[in-house]
Design a protein around this motif. Structure first.
Motif, PDB file in Angstrom:
ATOM      1  N   SER A  81       0.813  -1.216   0.000  1.00 43.45           N
ATOM      2  CA  SER A  81       0.000   0.000   0.000  1.00 43.45           C
ATOM      3  C   SER A  81       0.844   1.263   0.000  1.00 43.45           C
ATOM      4  O   SER A  81       0.323   2.351  -0.249  1.00 43.45           O
ATOM      5  CB  SER A  81      -0.917   0.020   1.234  1.00 43.45           C
ATOM      6  OG  SER A  81      -0.145   0.010   2.422  1.00 43.45           O
ATOM      7  N   LEU A  82       2.153   1.109   0.244  1.00 42.78           N
ATOM      8  CA  LEU A  82       3.003   2.287   0.388  1.00 42.78           C
ATOM      9  C   LEU A  82       4.467   1.890   0.232  1.00 42.78           C
ATOM     10  O   LEU A  82       4.876   0.802   0.655  1.00 42.78           O
ATOM     11  CB  LEU A  82       2.780   2.912   1.770  1.00 42.78           C
ATOM     12  CG  LEU A  82       3.435   4.251   2.079  1.00 42.78           C
ATOM     13  CD1 LEU A  82       2.829   5.359   1.229  1.00 42.78           C
ATOM     14  CD2 LEU A  82       3.244   4.593   3.566  1.00 42.78           C
ATOM     15  N   VAL A  83       5.249   2.771  -0.385  1.00 40.35           N
ATOM     16  CA  VAL A  83       6.706   2.622  -0.418  1.00 40.35           C
ATOM     17  C   VAL A  83       7.294   3.792   0.352  1.00 40.35           C
ATOM     18  O   VAL A  83       6.914   4.939   0.123  1.00 40.35           O
ATOM     19  CB  VAL A  83       7.245   2.624  -1.863  1.00 40.35           C
ATOM     20  CG1 VAL A  83       8.786   2.552  -1.853  1.00 40.35           C
ATOM     21  CG2 VAL A  83       6.662   1.468  -2.672  1.00 40.35           C
ATOM     22  N   VAL A  84       8.193   3.514   1.278  1.00 43.44           N
ATOM     23  CA  VAL A  84       8.881   4.568   2.021  1.00 43.44           C
ATOM     24  C   VAL A  84      10.355   4.491   1.651  1.00 43.44           C
ATOM     25  O   VAL A  84      11.033   3.504   1.934  1.00 43.44           O
ATOM     26  CB  VAL A  84       8.712   4.420   3.544  1.00 43.44           C
ATOM     27  CG1 VAL A  84       9.363   5.605   4.261  1.00 43.44           C
ATOM     28  CG2 VAL A  84       7.240   4.314   3.921  1.00 43.44           C
ATOM     29  N   MET A  85      10.852   5.530   0.976  1.00 45.56           N
ATOM     30  CA  MET A  85      12.191   5.495   0.399  1.00 45.56           C
ATOM     31  C   MET A  85      13.041   6.657   0.900  1.00 45.56           C
ATOM     32  O   MET A  85      12.574   7.791   0.989  1.00 45.56           O
ATOM     33  CB  MET A  85      12.078   5.564  -1.128  1.00 45.56           C
ATOM     34  CG  MET A  85      13.416   5.477  -1.867  1.00 45.56           C
ATOM     35  SD  MET A  85      13.203   5.387  -3.676  1.00 45.56           S
ATOM     36  CE  MET A  85      12.652   7.058  -4.022  1.00 45.56           C
ATOM     37  N   GLY A  86      14.273   6.366   1.195  1.00 45.18           N
ATOM     38  CA  GLY A  86      15.212   7.413   1.575  1.00 45.18           C
ATOM     39  C   GLY A  86      15.840   8.034   0.342  1.00 45.18           C
ATOM     40  O   GLY A  86      16.011   7.376  -0.684  1.00 45.18           O
ATOM     41  N   THR A  87      16.169   9.311   0.430  1.00 48.75           N
ATOM     42  CA  THR A  87      16.864   9.977  -0.670  1.00 48.75           C
ATOM     43  C   THR A  87      17.948  10.882  -0.098  1.00 48.75           C
ATOM     44  O   THR A  87      17.832  11.377   1.027  1.00 48.75           O
ATOM     45  CB  THR A  87      15.893  10.819  -1.527  1.00 48.75           C
ATOM     46  OG1 THR A  87      16.638  11.450  -2.581  1.00 48.75           O
ATOM     47  CG2 THR A  87      15.209  11.901  -0.718  1.00 48.75           C
ATOM     48  N   HIS A  88      18.983  11.078  -0.879  1.00 48.89           N
ATOM     49  CA  HIS A  88      20.091  11.942  -0.466  1.00 48.89           C
ATOM     50  C   HIS A  88      19.865  13.380  -0.897  1.00 48.89           C
ATOM     51  O   HIS A  88      20.744  14.217  -0.771  1.00 48.89           O
ATOM     52  CB  HIS A  88      21.407  11.411  -1.043  1.00 48.89           C
ATOM     53  CG  HIS A  88      21.746  10.028  -0.596  1.00 48.89           C
ATOM     54  ND1 HIS A  88      22.374   9.759   0.600  1.00 48.89           N
ATOM     55  CD2 HIS A  88      21.499   8.829  -1.169  1.00 48.89           C
ATOM     56  CE1 HIS A  88      22.522   8.449   0.738  1.00 48.89           C
ATOM     57  NE2 HIS A  88      21.999   7.867  -0.318  1.00 48.89           N
ATOM     58  N   GLY A  89      18.669  13.661  -1.430  1.00 44.92           N
ATOM     59  CA  GLY A  89      18.374  15.022  -1.850  1.00 44.92           C
ATOM     60  C   GLY A  89      18.911  15.306  -3.242  1.00 44.92           C
ATOM     61  O   GLY A  89      19.293  14.411  -3.986  1.00 44.92           O
ATOM     62  N   MET A  90      18.945  16.562  -3.602  1.00 46.28           N
ATOM     63  CA  MET A  90      19.383  16.996  -4.933  1.00 46.28           C
ATOM     64  C   MET A  90      20.804  17.537  -4.822  1.00 46.28           C
ATOM     65  O   MET A  90      21.039  18.583  -4.228  1.00 46.28           O
ATOM     66  CB  MET A  90      18.460  18.091  -5.460  1.00 46.28           C
ATOM     67  CG  MET A  90      18.635  18.373  -6.927  1.00 46.28           C
ATOM     68  SD  MET A  90      17.685  17.281  -8.000  1.00 46.28           S
ATOM     69  CE  MET A  90      16.057  17.999  -7.779  1.00 46.28           C
ATOM     70  N   LYS A  91      21.749  16.803  -5.362  1.00 48.67           N
ATOM     71  CA  LYS A  91      23.140  17.252  -5.252  1.00 48.67           C
ATOM     72  C   LYS A  91      23.922  16.776  -6.469  1.00 48.67           C
ATOM     73  O   LYS A  91      23.503  15.864  -7.181  1.00 48.67           O
ATOM     74  CB  LYS A  91      23.777  16.723  -3.967  1.00 48.67           C
ATOM     75  CG  LYS A  91      23.818  15.197  -3.876  1.00 48.67           C
ATOM     76  CD  LYS A  91      24.516  14.715  -2.620  1.00 48.67           C
ATOM     77  CE  LYS A  91      23.692  14.947  -1.389  1.00 48.67           C
ATOM     78  NZ  LYS A  91      24.290  14.344  -0.175  1.00 48.67           N
ATOM     79  N   GLY A  92      25.066  17.400  -6.670  1.00 45.09           N
ATOM     80  CA  GLY A  92      25.964  16.985  -7.746  1.00 45.09           C
ATOM     81  C   GLY A  92      25.299  16.999  -9.104  1.00 45.09           C
ATOM     82  O   GLY A  92      24.571  17.917  -9.466  1.00 45.09           O
ATOM     83  N   MET A  93      25.535  15.943  -9.885  1.00 45.93           N
ATOM     84  CA  MET A  93      25.002  15.852 -11.238  1.00 45.93           C
ATOM     85  C   MET A  93      23.482  15.766 -11.254  1.00 45.93           C
ATOM     86  O   MET A  93      22.850  16.045 -12.262  1.00 45.93           O
ATOM     87  CB  MET A  93      25.586  14.625 -11.944  1.00 45.93           C
ATOM     88  CG  MET A  93      27.006  14.817 -12.411  1.00 45.93           C
ATOM     89  SD  MET A  93      27.151  16.154 -13.631  1.00 45.93           S
ATOM     90  CE  MET A  93      26.274  15.415 -15.004  1.00 45.93           C
ATOM     91  N   GLN A  94      22.863  15.366 -10.125  1.00 42.24           N
ATOM     92  CA  GLN A  94      21.410  15.284 -10.085  1.00 42.24           C
ATOM     93  C   GLN A  94      20.771  16.647 -10.330  1.00 42.24           C
ATOM     94  O   GLN A  94      19.626  16.736 -10.744  1.00 42.24           O
ATOM     95  CB  GLN A  94      20.945  14.710  -8.746  1.00 42.24           C
ATOM     96  CG  GLN A  94      21.294  13.233  -8.595  1.00 42.24           C
ATOM     97  CD  GLN A  94      20.834  12.676  -7.274  1.00 42.24           C
ATOM     98  OE1 GLN A  94      20.128  13.344  -6.528  1.00 42.24           O
ATOM     99  NE2 GLN A  94      21.227  11.459  -6.976  1.00 42.24           N
ATOM    100  N   LYS A  95      21.501  17.710 -10.059  1.00 42.27           N
ATOM    101  CA  LYS A  95      20.969  19.047 -10.335  1.00 42.27           C
ATOM    102  C   LYS A  95      20.802  19.262 -11.844  1.00 42.27           C
ATOM    103  O   LYS A  95      19.988  20.049 -12.281  1.00 42.27           O
ATOM    104  CB  LYS A  95      21.911  20.113  -9.759  1.00 42.27           C
ATOM    105  CG  LYS A  95      21.863  20.207  -8.233  1.00 42.27           C
ATOM    106  CD  LYS A  95      22.752  21.321  -7.741  1.00 42.27           C
ATOM    107  CE  LYS A  95      22.685  21.461  -6.222  1.00 42.27           C
ATOM    108  NZ  LYS A  95      23.574  22.511  -5.715  1.00 42.27           N
ATOM    109  N   LEU A  96      21.601  18.527 -12.642  1.00 42.55           N
ATOM    110  CA  LEU A  96      21.525  18.661 -14.084  1.00 42.55           C
ATOM    111  C   LEU A  96      20.588  17.634 -14.700  1.00 42.55           C
ATOM    112  O   LEU A  96      19.853  17.914 -15.640  1.00 42.55           O
ATOM    113  CB  LEU A  96      22.922  18.517 -14.695  1.00 42.55           C
ATOM    114  CG  LEU A  96      23.959  19.557 -14.261  1.00 42.55           C
ATOM    115  CD1 LEU A  96      25.299  19.245 -14.907  1.00 42.55           C
ATOM    116  CD2 LEU A  96      23.507  20.957 -14.648  1.00 42.55           C
ATOM    117  N   THR A  97      20.631  16.413 -14.211  1.00 40.01           N
ATOM    118  CA  THR A  97      19.879  15.332 -14.842  1.00 40.01           C
ATOM    119  C   THR A  97      18.541  15.066 -14.175  1.00 40.01           C
ATOM    120  O   THR A  97      17.750  14.271 -14.653  1.00 40.01           O
ATOM    121  CB  THR A  97      20.698  14.024 -14.812  1.00 40.01           C
ATOM    122  OG1 THR A  97      20.948  13.647 -13.442  1.00 40.01           O
ATOM    123  CG2 THR A  97      22.017  14.197 -15.528  1.00 40.01           C
ATOM    124  N   GLY A  98      18.269  15.708 -13.070  1.00 39.12           N
ATOM    125  CA  GLY A  98      17.004  15.484 -12.386  1.00 39.12           C
ATOM    126  C   GLY A  98      17.156  14.505 -11.252  1.00 39.12           C
ATOM    127  O   GLY A  98      18.057  13.672 -11.221  1.00 39.12           O
TER     128      GLY A  98
END
Length: 295
Positions: free
Chosen positions: A108-125
């Motif tokens: 019924s739900l997925v709970v996922m951790g993320t490291h936020g928006m950093k590095g190349m993720q700022k360019l690629t999403g």
């Protein structure tokens, strides 16, 4: 307004499952802590899910399974709650959603951790959004462990002009029913009269079903422009425990490159947990709103 109308769970029904993607990092541990908080409240099972490459060797795969089972067992004792484990082959961008979408799994739900928006993720999403958009069930994305193991006290519910914005209503009712959460509706004010009318229509829809389901709410207005940042600023102002959003329907490569507004919210620097509901997600069945949440 204060309501006390927690639903009764039918114990004869198959228990729901909360899936926690596990990559052996601190953010995964934070996600598990949130999953435990939710699982205890709604009597759901928890499963740690680790994704490995399709080319992994038999021995290495066996070692991953053994290690993950050990971690699951260790945390079962730590939190005093049953925790399963599973290792699947594939890409994280599809395997997590495919696992959770299996009907016989009753997730019924997925709970996922993320490291936020950093590095190349700022360019690629944000890679988190790429994982989320394939799911039929809601995702809660976290960066830190929960402040406590009790309520999600204040939930920010931004209202926009999209038709699919209504689809997060089921999750709002779910949180209000089980966690006695207060829903803070954040209403934008578009200068375009047509868009403003659509916003008001979605607002009226939300208010109708929150009242019908006895969920506490409050309406707030914000000026137009930079919706994502205004949502985050407001969430900080009220010390929100969760932001509830609907993802962009069928995001394109351009959305990932330029940054759909939910990417900025998901990876917010204030580290506020974000619940993401995809258009036509399983929580979006309107019949669930009628007469209260169906456990």
């Amino acid at each position: 307004m204060k309501y006390n109308s927690k639903p009764i769970v039918n114990m004869e029904e198959k228990k729901k499952l909360v899936v926690v993607p596990w990559d052996f990092t601190k953010v995964a541990e934070s996600a598990l802590a949130h999953a435990v908080k939710i699982g205890r409240q709604v009597n759901s099972d928890i499963c740690l899910l680790h994704v490995v490459n399709t080319g992994i060797g038999t021995r290495e795969e066996g070692e991953k399974k053994s290690l993950l089972k050990h971690i699951a067992d260790e945390n079962s004792v730590r939190y005093n709650i049953p925790i399963q484990s599973a290792v699947v082959k594939g890409s994280i961008f599809s395997a997590i959603a495919e696992y959770a979408n299996e009907e016989d799994r009753n997730a019924s739900l997925v709970v996922m951790g993320t490291h936020g928006m950093k590095g190349m993720q700022k360019l690629t999403g944000s890679w988190a959004l790429k994982v989320i958009v394939k799911s039929k069930i809601p995702f809660i994305v976290v960066q830190d462990p929960p402040v406590d193991q009790n309520r999600y006290h204040n939930i920010v519910f931004p209202v926009d002009f999209r038709v699919e914005d209504k689809e997060k209503m089921g999750m709002a009712i779910f949180m209000g029913k089980y966690f006695d959460s207060k829903i803070h509706i954040l209403k934008g004010t578009p200068s375009d009269k047509g868009l403003a009318a659509k916003v008001n229509k979605n607002l009226n829809f939300a208010v109708k079903y929150l009242i019908q389901n006895n969920v506490e709410y409050e309406i707030h207005e914000t000026s137009s422009g930079k919706t994502a940042q205004k949502t985050i600023d407001f969430a900080n102002k009220i010390n929100a425990d969760l932001i509830l959003i609907v993802t962009t329907k069928s995001p394109t490569f351009a959305d990932y490159m330029l940054g759909a507004s939910e990417q900025e919210i998901i990876a917010n620097s204030s580290r506020i947990p974000v619940c993401c509901v995809n258009p036509k997600a399983s929580f979006a069945n309107t019949s669930q709103f009628m007469g209260g949440w169906q456990a």
